[in-house]
Motif scaffolding. Structure first.
Motif, short mmCIF file in Angstrom:
data_model
loop_
_atom_site.label_atom_id
_atom_site.label_comp_id
_atom_site.label_asym_id
_atom_site.label_seq_id
_atom_site.Cartn_x
_atom_site.Cartn_y
_atom_site.Cartn_z
N THR A 4 -13.41 -0.80 -3.37
CA THR A 4 -12.73 -1.37 -4.36
C THR A 4 -13.20 -1.54 -5.84
OG1 THR A 4 -11.68 -2.70 -2.55
CG2 THR A 4 -11.27 -3.50 -4.60
N THR A 5 -12.36 -1.66 -7.00
CA THR A 5 -12.90 -1.65 -8.21
C THR A 5 -13.03 -3.27 -8.43
OG1 THR A 5 -10.66 -1.90 -9.33
CG2 THR A 5 -11.65 0.35 -9.12
N GLU A 6 -13.83 -3.48 -9.62
CA GLU A 6 -13.96 -4.69 -10.04
C GLU A 6 -12.70 -5.56 -10.23
OE1 GLU A 6 -16.61 -7.07 -10.20
OE2 GLU A 6 -17.58 -5.23 -9.08
N PHE A 7 -11.58 -5.03 -10.57
CA PHE A 7 -10.13 -5.33 -10.78
C PHE A 7 -9.59 -5.89 -9.40
CE2 PHE A 7 -5.52 -4.85 -11.80
CZ PHE A 7 -5.48 -5.97 -12.28
N GLY A 8 -9.77 -4.80 -8.40
CA GLY A 8 -9.57 -5.06 -7.19
C GLY A 8 -10.14 -6.27 -6.53
N LYS A 9 -11.30 -6.31 -6.89
CA LYS A 9 -12.02 -7.57 -6.30
C LYS A 9 -11.52 -8.89 -6.90
CE LYS A 9 -16.28 -5.23 -5.40
NZ LYS A 9 -17.58 -4.98 -5.78
N LYS A 46 -6.06 -1.30 -6.73
CA LYS A 46 -7.25 -1.95 -6.31
C LYS A 46 -8.52 -1.08 -6.26
CE LYS A 46 -5.72 -5.71 -3.68
NZ LYS A 46 -5.75 -6.42 -2.13
N ILE A 47 -8.06 0.23 -5.83
CA ILE A 47 -9.29 1.45 -5.75
C ILE A 47 -9.44 2.03 -6.79
CG2 ILE A 47 -9.36 1.38 -3.07
CD1 ILE A 47 -7.77 4.09 -3.54
N GLY A 48 -8.44 1.88 -7.90
CA GLY A 48 -8.52 2.51 -9.28
C GLY A 48 -7.88 4.09 -9.42
N THR A 49 -7.01 4.53 -8.49
CA THR A 49 -6.65 5.76 -8.58
C THR A 49 -5.18 5.74 -9.21
OG1 THR A 49 -5.57 5.66 -6.47
CG2 THR A 49 -7.65 6.63 -6.47
N ARG A 51 -3.59 3.42 -12.55
CA ARG A 51 -3.67 2.16 -13.44
C ARG A 51 -2.39 2.22 -14.61
NH1 ARG A 51 -7.38 -1.12 -12.43
NH2 ARG A 51 -7.68 -1.46 -14.83
#
Length: 69
Positions: A4-9, A46-49, A51
């Protein structure tokens, strides 16, 4: 497992803080954007794929998350 990206967290932590579910968040984003949005779309954010700016902005608005520079 895809990290998970920081945004996802941030999304996950904020949902816990608000005592809300992914389903609640999905409905809020749908109402604000008028776009199709589901759990797999949320996962891709959440995983950044994915945006999509309109969706990310709606997520930040619903969760009161500040825009990152």
């Amino acid at each position: 497992l895809i990290p998970t990206t920081e945004f996802g967290k941030e999304i996950g932590k904020r949902l816990v803080d608000l005592n809300q579910t992914n389903a609640w968040l999905i409905n809020q984003v749908r109402e604000r954007t008028g776009l199709y949005f589901d759990s797999s779309y949320l996962h891709r954010i959440k995983i950044g794929t994915n945006r999509n700016h309109k969706v990310v902005s709606a997520l930040r608005e619903v969760l009161s998350l500040p825009e990152k520079k």
